[in-house]
Design a protein around this motif. Structure first.
Motif, PDB file in Angstrom:
ATOM      1  N   GLU A  33      29.734  48.642  57.693  1.00  0.00           N
ATOM      2  CA  GLU A  33      30.831  49.419  57.112  1.00  0.00           C
ATOM      3  C   GLU A  33      32.052  49.453  58.016  1.00  0.00           C
ATOM      4  N   GLN A  34      31.881  49.136  59.311  1.00  0.00           N
ATOM      5  CA  GLN A  34      33.026  49.114  60.217  1.00  0.00           C
ATOM      6  C   GLN A  34      33.931  47.912  59.961  1.00  0.00           C
ATOM      7  N   ASN A  35      33.419  46.919  59.308  1.00  0.00           N
ATOM      8  CA  ASN A  35      34.232  45.742  59.016  1.00  0.00           C
ATOM      9  C   ASN A  35      34.535  45.720  57.521  1.00  0.00           C
ATOM     10  N   SER A  36      35.359  46.643  57.082  1.00  0.00           N
ATOM     11  CA  SER A  36      35.599  46.838  55.649  1.00  0.00           C
ATOM     12  C   SER A  36      36.275  45.642  54.994  1.00  0.00           C
ATOM     13  N   VAL A  37      37.117  44.918  55.712  1.00  0.00           N
ATOM     14  CA  VAL A  37      37.796  43.765  55.122  1.00  0.00           C
ATOM     15  C   VAL A  37      36.776  42.708  54.717  1.00  0.00           C
ATOM     16  N   VAL A  38      35.858  42.410  55.618  1.00  0.00           N
ATOM     17  CA  VAL A  38      34.831  41.409  55.330  1.00  0.00           C
ATOM     18  C   VAL A  38      33.914  41.896  54.214  1.00  0.00           C
ATOM     19  N   GLU A  39      33.561  43.168  54.242  1.00  0.00           N
ATOM     20  CA  GLU A  39      32.694  43.712  53.197  1.00  0.00           C
ATOM     21  C   GLU A  39      33.359  43.624  51.831  1.00  0.00           C
ATOM     22  N   ARG A  40      34.664  43.891  51.762  1.00  0.00           N
ATOM     23  CA  ARG A  40      35.376  43.768  50.487  1.00  0.00           C
ATOM     24  C   ARG A  40      35.427  42.320  50.021  1.00  0.00           C
ATOM     25  N   LYS A  41      35.614  41.399  50.957  1.00  0.00           N
ATOM     26  CA  LYS A  41      35.643  39.973  50.598  1.00  0.00           C
ATOM     27  C   LYS A  41      34.278  39.533  50.082  1.00  0.00           C
ATOM     28  N   HIS A  42      33.213  39.970  50.747  1.00  0.00           N
ATOM     29  CA  HIS A  42      31.861  39.644  50.268  1.00  0.00           C
ATOM     30  C   HIS A  42      31.657  40.178  48.857  1.00  0.00           C
ATOM     31  N   GLN A  43      32.090  41.410  48.625  1.00  0.00           N
ATOM     32  CA  GLN A  43      31.956  42.015  47.301  1.00  0.00           C
ATOM     33  C   GLN A  43      32.736  41.223  46.259  1.00  0.00           C
ATOM     34  N   HIS A  44      33.940  40.771  46.610  1.00  0.00           N
ATOM     35  CA  HIS A  44      34.757  39.971  45.700  1.00  0.00           C
ATOM     36  C   HIS A  44      34.049  38.668  45.345  1.00  0.00           C
ATOM     37  N   ILE A  45      33.511  37.985  46.352  1.00  0.00           N
ATOM     38  CA  ILE A  45      32.796  36.723  46.126  1.00  0.00           C
ATOM     39  C   ILE A  45      31.610  36.949  45.196  1.00  0.00           C
ATOM     40  N   LEU A  46      30.821  37.995  45.465  1.00  0.00           N
ATOM     41  CA  LEU A  46      29.649  38.270  44.637  1.00  0.00           C
ATOM     42  C   LEU A  46      30.049  38.645  43.213  1.00  0.00           C
ATOM     43  N   ASN A  47      31.124  39.386  43.038  1.00  0.00           N
ATOM     44  CA  ASN A  47      31.593  39.742  41.693  1.00  0.00           C
ATOM     45  C   ASN A  47      32.013  38.504  40.906  1.00  0.00           C
ATOM     46  N   VAL A  48      32.730  37.603  41.545  1.00  0.00           N
ATOM     47  CA  VAL A  48      33.150  36.376  40.865  1.00  0.00           C
ATOM     48  C   VAL A  48      31.933  35.521  40.533  1.00  0.00           C
ATOM     49  N   ALA A  49      30.981  35.415  41.466  1.00  0.00           N
ATOM     50  CA  ALA A  49      29.770  34.626  41.214  1.00  0.00           C
ATOM     51  C   ALA A  49      28.974  35.222  40.051  1.00  0.00           C
ATOM     52  N   ARG A  50      28.846  36.546  40.012  1.00  0.00           N
ATOM     53  CA  ARG A  50      28.139  37.186  38.893  1.00  0.00           C
ATOM     54  C   ARG A  50      28.847  36.919  37.566  1.00  0.00           C
ATOM     55  N   SER A  51      30.167  36.963  37.587  1.00  0.00           N
ATOM     56  CA  SER A  51      30.928  36.681  36.367  1.00  0.00           C
ATOM     57  C   SER A  51      30.694  35.256  35.885  1.00  0.00           C
ATOM     58  N   LEU A  52      30.679  34.320  36.817  1.00  0.00           N
ATOM     59  CA  LEU A  52      30.415  32.930  36.438  1.00  0.00           C
ATOM     60  C   LEU A  52      29.025  32.787  35.828  1.00  0.00           C
ATOM     61  N   MET A  53      28.040  33.440  36.445  1.00  0.00           N
ATOM     62  CA  MET A  53      26.665  33.375  35.927  1.00  0.00           C
ATOM     63  C   MET A  53      26.602  33.991  34.533  1.00  0.00           C
ATOM     64  N   PHE A  54      27.234  35.148  34.357  1.00  0.00           N
ATOM     65  CA  PHE A  54      27.179  35.852  33.079  1.00  0.00           C
ATOM     66  C   PHE A  54      27.876  35.054  31.975  1.00  0.00           C
ATOM     67  N   GLN A  55      29.072  34.549  32.275  1.00  0.00           N
ATOM     68  CA  GLN A  55      29.844  33.836  31.258  1.00  0.00           C
ATOM     69  C   GLN A  55      29.227  32.496  30.884  1.00  0.00           C
ATOM     70  N   SER A  56      28.619  31.818  31.841  1.00  0.00           N
ATOM     71  CA  SER A  56      28.067  30.488  31.565  1.00  0.00           C
ATOM     72  C   SER A  56      26.642  30.545  31.028  1.00  0.00           C
ATOM     73  N   ARG A  57      25.996  31.703  31.169  1.00  0.00           N
ATOM     74  CA  ARG A  57      24.617  31.900  30.695  1.00  0.00           C
ATOM     75  C   ARG A  57      23.654  30.873  31.267  1.00  0.00           C
ATOM     76  N   ILE A  58      23.842  30.534  32.554  1.00  0.00           N
ATOM     77  CA  ILE A  58      22.906  29.616  33.197  1.00  0.00           C
ATOM     78  C   ILE A  58      21.825  30.419  33.928  1.00  0.00           C
ATOM     79  N   SER A  59      20.751  29.758  34.286  1.00  0.00           N
ATOM     80  CA  SER A  59      19.624  30.455  34.902  1.00  0.00           C
ATOM     81  C   SER A  59      19.926  30.816  36.361  1.00  0.00           C
ATOM     82  N   GLU A  60      19.126  31.741  36.882  1.00  0.00           N
ATOM     83  CA  GLU A  60      19.345  32.259  38.238  1.00  0.00           C
ATOM     84  C   GLU A  60      19.143  31.215  39.328  1.00  0.00           C
ATOM     85  N   GLU A  61      18.495  30.126  39.013  1.00  0.00           N
ATOM     86  CA  GLU A  61      18.286  29.093  40.037  1.00  0.00           C
ATOM     87  C   GLU A  61      19.608  28.485  40.500  1.00  0.00           C
TER      88      GLU A  61
END
Length: 96
Positions: free
Chosen positions: A43-71
């Motif tokens: 939590e002391q490195n909030s910039v990196v934590e926010r960037k990680h969260q952004h990356i994961l949100n975009v990746a989840r969106s790609l997975m959801f929109q494309s309906r591909i499997s978790e592999e």
């Protein structure tokens, strides 16, 4: 590499206390200030934590929109980083 590729001087480096990131002699010879966060406190490195969260949100969106499997999760994360790095950003005067 930063100095030669981008023709700029590194003034400071911020990282956690990972042993693989302790380049004390290199930092001292280049006049670089090294800042370290407390161990086990992401939590002391909030910039990196926010960037990680952004990356994961975009990746989840790609997975959801494309309906591909978790592999394909790893490929979605790599694609998310690729896309984010090519989006215009106000930090670079709306350049990618």
């Amino acid at each position: 590499m930063v100095e030669t590729q981008y023709k700029t001087v590194v003034k400071a480096v911020r990282s956690d206390n990972a042993p693989e990131l302790k380049f004390v002699d290199l930092f001292k010879s280049k006049g670089i200030m090294a800042y370290h966060s407390c161990p086990e406190t992401p939590e002391q490195n909030s910039v990196v934590e926010r960037k990680h969260q952004h990356i994961l949100n975009v990746a989840r969106s790609l997975m959801f929109q494309s309906r591909i499997s978790e592999e394909y999760w790893g490929d979605c994360v790599l694609t998310a980083v690729f896309l984010i790095n090519r989006l215009p950003t106000p930090l670079l005067n709306n350049k990618s």
